[in-house]
Motif scaffolding. Structure first.
Motif, PDB file in Angstrom:
ATOM      1  N   ASP A   1     -59.472 -50.319 -61.868  1.00 49.52           N
ATOM      2  CA  ASP A   1     -60.569 -49.408 -61.537  1.00 49.52           C
ATOM      3  C   ASP A   1     -60.179 -48.500 -60.375  1.00 49.52           C
ATOM      4  N   LEU A   2     -60.764 -47.330 -60.368  1.00 50.24           N
ATOM      5  CA  LEU A   2     -60.548 -46.381 -59.273  1.00 50.24           C
ATOM      6  C   LEU A   2     -61.920 -45.809 -58.913  1.00 50.24           C
ATOM      7  N   TYR A   3     -62.180 -45.686 -57.621  1.00 47.64           N
ATOM      8  CA  TYR A   3     -63.513 -45.282 -57.179  1.00 47.64           C
ATOM      9  C   TYR A   3     -63.495 -43.955 -56.428  1.00 47.64           C
ATOM     10  N   GLY A   4     -64.654 -43.319 -56.395  1.00 49.10           N
ATOM     11  CA  GLY A   4     -64.801 -42.063 -55.662  1.00 49.10           C
ATOM     12  C   GLY A   4     -65.927 -42.193 -54.650  1.00 49.10           C
ATOM     13  N   HIS A   5     -65.700 -41.661 -53.460  1.00 50.57           N
ATOM     14  CA  HIS A   5     -66.689 -41.709 -52.383  1.00 50.57           C
ATOM     15  C   HIS A   5     -67.091 -40.263 -52.045  1.00 50.57           C
ATOM     16  N   LEU A   6     -68.318 -39.920 -52.396  1.00 51.28           N
ATOM     17  CA  LEU A   6     -68.817 -38.561 -52.107  1.00 51.28           C
ATOM     18  C   LEU A   6     -69.140 -38.504 -50.622  1.00 51.28           C
ATOM     19  N   PHE A   7     -68.328 -37.798 -49.867  1.00 53.38           N
ATOM     20  CA  PHE A   7     -68.473 -37.909 -48.412  1.00 53.38           C
ATOM     21  C   PHE A   7     -69.507 -36.945 -47.857  1.00 53.38           C
ATOM     22  N   ASP A   8     -70.015 -37.342 -46.700  1.00 57.16           N
ATOM     23  CA  ASP A   8     -71.036 -36.567 -46.004  1.00 57.16           C
ATOM     24  C   ASP A   8     -70.301 -35.775 -44.925  1.00 57.16           C
ATOM     25  N   GLY A   9     -70.146 -34.496 -45.112  1.00 59.14           N
ATOM     26  CA  GLY A   9     -69.425 -33.723 -44.109  1.00 59.14           C
ATOM     27  C   GLY A   9     -68.860 -32.447 -44.691  1.00 59.14           C
ATOM     28  N   VAL A  10     -67.920 -31.872 -43.972  1.00 58.23           N
ATOM     29  CA  VAL A  10     -67.350 -30.585 -44.382  1.00 58.23           C
ATOM     30  C   VAL A  10     -65.833 -30.697 -44.446  1.00 58.23           C
ATOM     31  N   ARG A  11     -65.270 -30.101 -45.486  1.00 59.43           N
ATOM     32  CA  ARG A  11     -63.811 -30.065 -45.623  1.00 59.43           C
ATOM     33  C   ARG A  11     -63.337 -28.664 -45.273  1.00 59.43           C
ATOM     34  N   HIS A  12     -62.376 -28.590 -44.368  1.00 63.45           N
ATOM     35  CA  HIS A  12     -61.797 -27.297 -44.019  1.00 63.45           C
ATOM     36  C   HIS A  12     -60.371 -27.257 -44.551  1.00 63.45           C
ATOM     37  N   ASP A  13     -60.130 -26.394 -45.528  1.00 61.78           N
ATOM     38  CA  ASP A  13     -58.770 -26.218 -46.058  1.00 61.78           C
ATOM     39  C   ASP A  13     -58.151 -25.055 -45.295  1.00 61.78           C
ATOM     40  N   VAL A  14     -57.300 -25.397 -44.354  1.00 60.25           N
ATOM     41  CA  VAL A  14     -56.821 -24.389 -43.413  1.00 60.25           C
ATOM     42  C   VAL A  14     -55.691 -23.541 -44.005  1.00 60.25           C
ATOM     43  N   GLY A  15     -55.261 -23.917 -45.208  1.00 61.71           N
ATOM     44  CA  GLY A  15     -54.161 -23.190 -45.846  1.00 61.71           C
ATOM     45  C   GLY A  15     -54.565 -21.898 -46.529  1.00 61.71           C
ATOM     46  N   ASN A  16     -55.792 -21.436 -46.349  1.00 60.42           N
ATOM     47  CA  ASN A  16     -56.134 -20.104 -46.874  1.00 60.42           C
ATOM     48  C   ASN A  16     -56.869 -19.296 -45.799  1.00 60.42           C
ATOM     49  N   LYS A  17     -56.719 -17.972 -45.897  1.00 65.97           N
ATOM     50  CA  LYS A  17     -57.130 -17.069 -44.807  1.00 65.97           C
ATOM     51  C   LYS A  17     -58.592 -17.233 -44.390  1.00 65.97           C
ATOM     52  N   LEU A  18     -59.484 -17.180 -45.391  1.00 67.66           N
ATOM     53  CA  LEU A  18     -60.904 -17.198 -45.059  1.00 67.66           C
ATOM     54  C   LEU A  18     -61.294 -18.524 -44.389  1.00 67.66           C
ATOM     55  N   ASP A  19     -60.846 -19.631 -44.977  1.00 69.45           N
ATOM     56  CA  ASP A  19     -61.190 -20.934 -44.401  1.00 69.45           C
ATOM     57  C   ASP A  19     -60.548 -21.129 -43.028  1.00 69.45           C
ATOM     58  N   PHE A  20     -59.356 -20.561 -42.844  1.00 67.50           N
ATOM     59  CA  PHE A  20     -58.683 -20.661 -41.549  1.00 67.50           C
ATOM     60  C   PHE A  20     -59.562 -20.033 -40.452  1.00 67.50           C
ATOM     61  N   ILE A  21     -60.086 -18.843 -40.742  1.00 69.74           N
ATOM     62  CA  ILE A  21     -60.917 -18.164 -39.743  1.00 69.74           C
ATOM     63  C   ILE A  21     -62.248 -18.903 -39.564  1.00 69.74           C
ATOM     64  N   LYS A  22     -62.856 -19.284 -40.703  1.00 68.08           N
ATOM     65  CA  LYS A  22     -64.141 -20.013 -40.622  1.00 68.08           C
ATOM     66  C   LYS A  22     -63.984 -21.305 -39.822  1.00 68.08           C
ATOM     67  N   THR A  23     -62.851 -22.006 -40.016  1.00 72.35           N
ATOM     68  CA  THR A  23     -62.634 -23.290 -39.326  1.00 72.35           C
ATOM     69  C   THR A  23     -62.517 -23.055 -37.829  1.00 72.35           C
ATOM     70  N   ASN A  24     -61.790 -22.020 -37.450  1.00 72.02           N
ATOM     71  CA  ASN A  24     -61.665 -21.709 -36.028  1.00 72.02           C
ATOM     72  C   ASN A  24     -63.039 -21.437 -35.412  1.00 72.02           C
TER      73      ASN A  24
END
Ligand code: G1P
Length: 288
Positions: free
Chosen positions: A243-266
């Motif tokens: 079996d393999l399980y998934g945990h729907l997390f409470d929070g925000v993921r910042h993918d810093v490897g793209n321009k828009l998310d990089f600026i938003k994360t900063n």
């Protein structure tokens, strides 16, 4: 957090094509968010989650990642002489976070292949995987929560987030049966499905806990999407055995490897900082 998962693998060998030319000579994991490179946030999450041993997978030319976590006596002496006590403490803390080792992935053959480089380091232990270009903001360190799930289920568990169906094709997609509050049992996994055939809006978000039997499946995984050895394909193969399980997390993921998310994360993390948050917020309000 105290838990049974003590080892973590951080894949950081990929080329940051979405951030070129910024990532031509500088690894994307070293891009600075406020005043720390992305990889440092990732390692801090691991340490807060109870991880004591980390293997970072790098490629040739990314040795600066090693330098960042190595002791720098010249810098320490300089800060001492100048009386910069707070900065000195930061630097000393940084180089003593936990045991960090490095391994090379010599060819860019995908995330699955990068994880395979960690087989010797992992041995017979359960281990976490944290993508080196992804910062997770959550009330509790996400890797630690996955480790707790692992302790309950003794099974691999992956962090999930819900995205708009229109962008789910960019991710590894998880299909499953809901078996608890924010907890799912996987029935199908697809890496980057075709836009007109998206089976679910639950996607992988850069944090995983695995058992060492994933390696056997990684070894027999043929190149998939983008001609790369995909971790998702090995996970699907693993699901034929356990079996393999998934945990729907409470929070925000910042993918810093793209321009828009990089600026938003900063901006997002800058606004939360005691030293600059207020001034940054005041300045942002003047823009509208
Ligand atoms: C990788 C994984 C994918 C996951 C994504 C975000 O894709 O292959 O399953 O959803 O990270 O964590 P990449 O963004 O490297 O293309």
């Amino acid at each position: 957090m105290q838990n049974m998962v003590k080892k973590a693998v951080i894949p950081a060998a990929g080329i940051g094509t979405r951030m070129l030319p910024g990532t031509k000579a500088q690894p994307k994991e070293m891009l600075v968010i406020v005043d720390k490179p992305v990889i440092q946030y990732v390692i801090e999450e691991a340490v807060q989650s109870g991880i004591t041993d980390i293997l970072i997978i790098i490629s040739e030319g990314k040795e600066v990642l090693r330098e960042h976590f190595s002791k720098d006596q010249v810098l320490e002496d300089l800060l001492k002489r100048k009386g910069k006590t707070a900065e000195l403490e930061e630097i000393i803390k940084l180089t003593s976070l936990c045991n960090i080792q490095f391994e090379y992935q010599h060819e860019q053959k995908g995330l699955g292949d990068a994880i395979l480089c960690a087989e010797k380091f992992v041995g017979n232990d359960p281990f976490a995987v944290l993508l080196g270009d992804t910062i997770i903001e959550s009330p509790q360190p996400l890797t630690g929560l996955l480790a707790l799930d692992y302790e309950k289920t003794k099974s691999p568990v992956v962090a999930l987030q819900q995205v708009d169906l229109s962008i789910a094709h960019r991710y590894g997609v998880f299909v499953g049966e809901k078996i608890g509050e924010r907890f799912y049992k996987a029935t199908q996994l697809v890496e980057k499905p075709l836009k007109d055939n998206i089976p679910s809006n639950l996607v992988f978000s850069g944090r995983y806990v695995f058992t060492p039997d994933i390696f056997g499946h990684l070894r027999k995984t043929a190149p998939g999407v983008n001609d790369e050895i995909q971790l998702t394909d090995a996970m699907r193969s693993l699901m034929t055995e356990r079996d393999l399980y998934g945990h729907l997390f409470d929070g925000v993921r910042h993918d810093v490897g793209n321009k828009l998310d990089f600026i938003k994360t900063n901006i997002t993390l800058g606004l939360k900082r005691e030293d600059i948050g207020k001034e940054l917020g005041d300045w942002i309000r003047t823009l509208s």
